[in-house]
Design an enzyme around this catalytic site. Sequence first.
Site, mmCIF file in Angstrom:
data_model
loop_
_atom_site.group_PDB
_atom_site.id
_atom_site.type_symbol
_atom_site.label_atom_id
_atom_site.label_comp_id
_atom_site.label_asym_id
_atom_site.label_seq_id
_atom_site.Cartn_x
_atom_site.Cartn_y
_atom_site.Cartn_z
ATOM 1 C CB VAL A 33 -0.912 0.094 1.393
ATOM 2 C CG1 VAL A 33 -1.700 1.366 1.459
ATOM 3 C CG2 VAL A 33 -2.102 -1.165 0.923
ATOM 4 C CG ASP B 23 9.954 0.419 5.298
ATOM 5 O OD1 ASP B 23 8.586 0.023 4.725
ATOM 6 O OD2 ASP B 23 10.310 -0.295 6.165
ATOM 7 C CE LYS C 262 9.675 -4.397 2.553
ATOM 8 N NZ LYS C 262 8.418 -3.891 2.926
ATOM 9 C CG PHE D 82 -11.017 0.618 -1.171
ATOM 10 C CD1 PHE D 82 -11.774 -0.333 -0.243
ATOM 11 C CD2 PHE D 82 -11.223 1.988 -1.220
ATOM 12 C CE1 PHE D 82 -12.776 0.303 0.744
ATOM 13 C CE2 PHE D 82 -11.887 2.658 -0.068
ATOM 14 C CZ PHE D 82 -12.609 1.908 0.834
ATOM 15 C CG ASN E 160 -11.462 -6.203 2.414
ATOM 16 O OD1 ASN E 160 -11.656 -6.012 1.387
ATOM 17 N ND2 ASN E 160 -10.239 -5.803 2.966
ATOM 18 C CG LEU F 33 -20.778 -14.535 -8.367
ATOM 19 C CD1 LEU F 33 -21.866 -14.356 -9.177
ATOM 20 C CD2 LEU F 33 -21.291 -14.856 -6.976
ATOM 21 C CB CYS G 194 -6.746 -7.581 2.602
ATOM 22 S SG CYS G 194 -5.454 -6.487 2.691
ATOM 23 C CE LYS H 175 -5.153 -10.017 -5.625
ATOM 24 N NZ LYS H 175 -5.994 -8.941 -5.771
HETATM 25 N N1 LIG Z 1 -2.044 -5.296 0.800
HETATM 26 C C1 LIG Z 1 -3.183 -5.012 0.309
HETATM 27 O O1 LIG Z 1 -3.555 -5.422 -0.633
HETATM 28 C C2 LIG Z 1 -3.875 -3.790 1.190
HETATM 29 C C3 LIG Z 1 -5.004 -3.525 0.425
HETATM 30 C C4 LIG Z 1 -5.547 -2.387 1.270
HETATM 31 C C5 LIG Z 1 -5.467 -2.064 2.538
HETATM 32 N N2 LIG Z 1 -4.252 -2.816 3.185
HETATM 33 C C6 LIG Z 1 -3.842 -2.402 4.416
HETATM 34 O O2 LIG Z 1 -2.883 -1.323 4.320
HETATM 35 C C7 LIG Z 1 -1.862 -1.711 5.356
HETATM 36 C C8 LIG Z 1 -0.532 -1.962 4.904
HETATM 37 O O3 LIG Z 1 -0.603 -3.354 4.244
HETATM 38 P P1 LIG Z 1 0.930 -3.854 3.178
HETATM 39 O O4 LIG Z 1 0.069 -5.014 2.705
HETATM 40 O O5 LIG Z 1 1.001 -2.571 2.542
HETATM 41 O O6 LIG Z 1 1.772 -3.813 4.516
HETATM 42 P P2 LIG Z 1 3.376 -4.587 4.114
HETATM 43 O O7 LIG Z 1 3.639 -5.472 5.339
HETATM 44 O O8 LIG Z 1 3.373 -5.160 2.943
HETATM 45 O O9 LIG Z 1 3.992 -3.216 4.512
HETATM 46 C C9 LIG Z 1 4.486 -2.488 5.718
HETATM 47 C C10 LIG Z 1 5.300 -1.886 5.665
HETATM 48 O O10 LIG Z 1 5.416 -0.971 6.773
HETATM 49 C C11 LIG Z 1 7.010 -0.909 7.299
HETATM 50 N N3 LIG Z 1 6.856 -0.481 8.699
HETATM 51 C C12 LIG Z 1 6.512 -1.340 9.871
HETATM 52 N N4 LIG Z 1 6.801 -0.513 10.947
HETATM 53 C C13 LIG Z 1 7.183 0.561 10.490
HETATM 54 C C14 LIG Z 1 7.767 1.652 11.154
HETATM 55 N N5 LIG Z 1 7.652 2.087 12.458
HETATM 56 N N6 LIG Z 1 7.850 2.963 10.446
HETATM 57 C C15 LIG Z 1 8.246 2.654 9.203
HETATM 58 N N7 LIG Z 1 7.946 1.789 8.396
HETATM 59 C C16 LIG Z 1 7.218 0.558 9.065
HETATM 60 C C17 LIG Z 1 7.551 -2.463 7.076
HETATM 61 O O11 LIG Z 1 9.036 -2.615 7.067
HETATM 62 C C18 LIG Z 1 6.632 -2.657 5.546
HETATM 63 O O12 LIG Z 1 7.772 -2.383 4.601
HETATM 64 C C19 LIG Z 1 -2.542 -2.872 6.270
HETATM 65 O O13 LIG Z 1 -3.335 -2.214 7.364
HETATM 66 C C20 LIG Z 1 -3.316 -3.464 5.214
HETATM 67 O O14 LIG Z 1 -4.317 -4.045 5.939
HETATM 68 C C21 LIG Z 1 -3.803 -3.865 2.457
#
Ligand SMILES: NC(=O)c1ccc[n+]([C@@H]2O[C@H](COP(=O)([O-])OP(=O)(O)OC[C@H]3O[C@@H](n4cnc5c(N)ncnc54)[C@H](O)[C@@H]3O)[C@@H](O)[C@H]2O)c1
Length: 394
Positions: free
Chosen positions: A11, A30, A35, A171, A239, A281, A291, A351
């Site tokens: 995200v 980050d 990374k 989303f 979701n 479906l 998620c 997926k």
């Molecule tokens: N992945 C999806 O498809 C998706 C879609 C919609 C919403 N979300 C939501 O978005 C959020 C992030 O999801 P994601 O899949 O991108 O997560 P992710 O685990 O891929 O990425 C999280 C990132 O945050 C970094 N991080 C953690 N603690 C940190 C800190 N203190 N300071 C700086 N960086 C830090 C991690 O190193 C990592 O790179 C979640 O709440 C998730 O539910 C995800």
Amino acid sequence: MKVCVIGTGYVGLVTGACLAHSGHHVICVDNNEEKVKLMKSGQSPIYEPGLSEIMQGASQAGRLEFTSDLAMGVDHGDILFIAVGTPALPSGDSDTRYVEAVARGIGKHLTEGYKVIVNKSTVPIGSGDWVRRIVLDGIEDRQKAGEGGVSGEEALKKINAEFDVVSNPEFLRECSAVYDTFNPDRIVLGSNSEKAIAMMQELYLPIVERKFGEDRSLPPVPVVVTDLSSAEMIKYAANAFLATKISFINEVANICDKVGADVTQVAKGIGLDSRIGKKFLQAGIGWGGSCFPKDVSALIHTAKDYNYETELLNAAVNVNQRQRAIAVDKLQQELKILKGKVVGLLGLTFKPDTDDLRDAPSLILMDELNRLGAKVKAYDPIISQTGMRHGLPG
Ligand SMILES: NC(=O)c1ccc[n+]([C@@H]2O[C@H](COP(=O)([O-])OP(=O)(O)OC[C@H]3O[C@@H](n4cnc5c(N)ncnc54)[C@H](O)[C@@H]3O)[C@@H](O)[C@H]2O)c1
């Protein structure tokens, strides 16, 4: 506009890169140094179609930077996105410790002026006000360490800083995250501050006007402006609905198997009804990924806190769990004994076109097949190419 995105996962990195591509000046933060090093060298730590190109273009144009220095990011951004992970705790509740660490860190480094703090992470309902309090705690910690004895609100005034919190749930779909960011069905903004909402609307204007969208002739992207709790709830409700829709067709598929009907034909027949729609479906081994499982269980958990039993969502989860077992049952029916058999598993992520293995149904199937004595030979086109960043069990 000057933007800071904290957390560069699926995200955060996509949001940061796309906002930079659309003309804003973005610093992505980050705390994972590896990374940051990779991103600074122009490479994406995740696989997402089109992302590397956008990152490289925006970096070369000087609009996208990467750092592990939170202070630098907070100082730069007028808008600060929190986009860190919120995985599920064993209880099913959402683990908000990463959001908490970032909110406290923002408070610690907040400088003079007005900032909008955006919850992009999927966070439990009520987190908007909680984030505000944690940021104030962060400022208070700093003041205590320095001069001692002031509350967060007083400390905020003392440094001449002001901020509002906005909920802006995401989303995007992994595998088409860049496309989805430029072509969203809607943008949701929740806040009680008109000033913050106005800044968010300005930020998203190029996307709302579809400047980078596939079809610029479409009407503007709808923006839902609401209160914090409703915005947070919209994400969970969306979701939970999609997961329930998949469980529904899987339930229908199981009945089809019994009565000799073809679920693909049934799905086509019902999906053409515009009230139902043909998406989500496809019957299969059930929903997974990073998620749906955690968001559905977080919503069930929230309802429990209010003594509300979520009958429908519980059923959606149960059907989903049973679905994996059905795949193994079918194998047993065909092969009788699985011990000593070699089973090929084609496609491991939840997926296509993603390298994300979090909560992938394949992992549960592998464990179960191993438990029954089968040897699993697994292949996935993306995981095999990109290496096993997320770690695959033996
Ligand atoms: N992945 C999806 O498809 C998706 C879609 C919609 C919403 N979300 C939501 O978005 C959020 C992030 O999801 P994601 O899949 O991108 O997560 P992710 O685990 O891929 O990425 C999280 C990132 O945050 C970094 N991080 C953690 N603690 C940190 C800190 N203190 N300071 C700086 N960086 C830090 C991690 O190193 C990592 O790179 C979640 O709440 C998730 O539910 C995800």
